[in-house]
Design an enzyme around this catalytic site. Structure first.
Site: not given
Ligand code: SAM
Length: 283
Positions: A66, A160-161, A167
């Site tokens: 983070h 941060d995906s 998705p």
């Molecule tokens: N630190 C983490 C890793 O690298 O493994 C990433 C953590 S964060 C929880 C990832 C987030 O991306 C998830 O909560 C997921 O819901 C979100 N996410 C995935 N696709 C997305 C999209 N198209 N739009 C917005 N958020 C998305």
């Protein structure tokens, strides 16, 4: 040694390797409309959040990720006021961004509210700034949000995906980066979590190529160490128009907030790449 059910294992199919944490119990399991969200209590790493079988974060080592997703890109910008996080539903990156007093507005766009609700319950320390009046939490598709955003309206985009499957898939390609480029204008900077340089090198290369194809003149990867991710070695990739290794050194040397990993020397060192990465990635 065979692992029994008291271990959580994330199997990485590309490297045919696995990383395991010994768990005490499962705290949460939910199939949201988008993905399966689980939380475990581990023996030594605090709580562990898993999405679709992939480790998202642990209480013990999430600070590295983070801090490195937030501070280098924020200090690389002369005066970041408007920041958008795409993904980041655990709110750990949001917390780090809000430590910057020059930031006036942060919008977090995560597709899945279930992630944020689980984080509020099991990682409350990451959500401690969610009520900051500068923060807005939206639950929407980040791809759609970026398409609808006005030109030149954001200083920093932090992607941060999840991994580029499910998705998160559309957050790693040229059309998405083109929208980011438009929304960021000439001065704006993007950082994308870009996986392991050891295991996912082709993906890392494709991220650089896609960002450049989308109109970012310069791209640079920075590296850091997160034990609970595959290989323990991770990257973020910054895209912009100028020299991305320049940063507000004096501000970084005199941090007016607490950081456990980030400092000015770490910032500089994180851009020093080993030879195989220098050869694999564009200048
Ligand atoms: N630190 C983490 C890793 O690298 O493994 C990433 C953590 S964060 C929880 C990832 C987030 O991306 C998830 O909560 C997921 O819901 C979100 N996410 C995935 N696709 C997305 C999209 N198209 N739009 C917005 N958020 C998305």
């Amino acid at each position: 040694m065979a692992l029994d059910t008291s271990w959580f294992s994330e199997i990485d199919d590309e490297a045919d390797s696995a990383f395991s944490l010994k768990i005490k119990r499962k705290l949460h399991e939910e199939q949201s409309p988008f993905q399966k969200v689980e939380v475990y209590e581990t023996e030594k790493f605090g709580n562990l959040m898993v999405i679709d079988g992939f480790t998202m974060l642990t209480s013990r080592d999430n600070f590295v990720y983070h801090e490195m997703m937030a501070h280098p890109v924020l200090f690389a910008h002369p005066n970041p006021k408007n920041v958008v996080i795409i993904g980041g539903g655990d709110c750990g990156t949001l917390r780090e961004i809000l430590k910057h007093s020059n930031v006036e507005k942060v919008i977090q766009v995560d597709i899945d509210e279930a992630v944020t609700r689980a984080s509020e319950k099991y990682f409350p320390e990451l959500c401690e700034s969610n009520d900051d009046p500068r923060a807005t939490l939206l639950f929407d598709d980040g791809i759609k949000w970026m398409q609808d955003a006005a030109d030149n309206s954001v200083d920093i985009v932090i992607v941060d995906s999840t991994d580029p499957i499910g998705p998160g898939e559309g957050l790693f390609n040229v059309p998405f980066y083109q929208q980011c480029r438009r929304v960021l204008g000439e001065q704006g900077l993007l950082i994308q979590q870009s996986e392991s340089p050891l295991i996912h090198l082709e993906l890392l290369q494709s991220i650089h190529n896609a960002q450049r194809e989308a109109g970012f003149a310069t791209t640079r990867s920075l590296q850091f160490y997160v034990m609970s991710y595959p290989s323990g070695w991770w990257t973020g990739t910054i895209a912009g128009q100028g020299d991305l290794t320049q940063f507000r050194r004096e501000d970084a040397e005199n941090l007016n907030f607490e950081a456990l990993y980030y400092n000015a020397a770490v910032h500089e060192a994180s851009f020093a790449l080993p030879n195989f990465l220098q050869q694999a990635l564009p200048e």
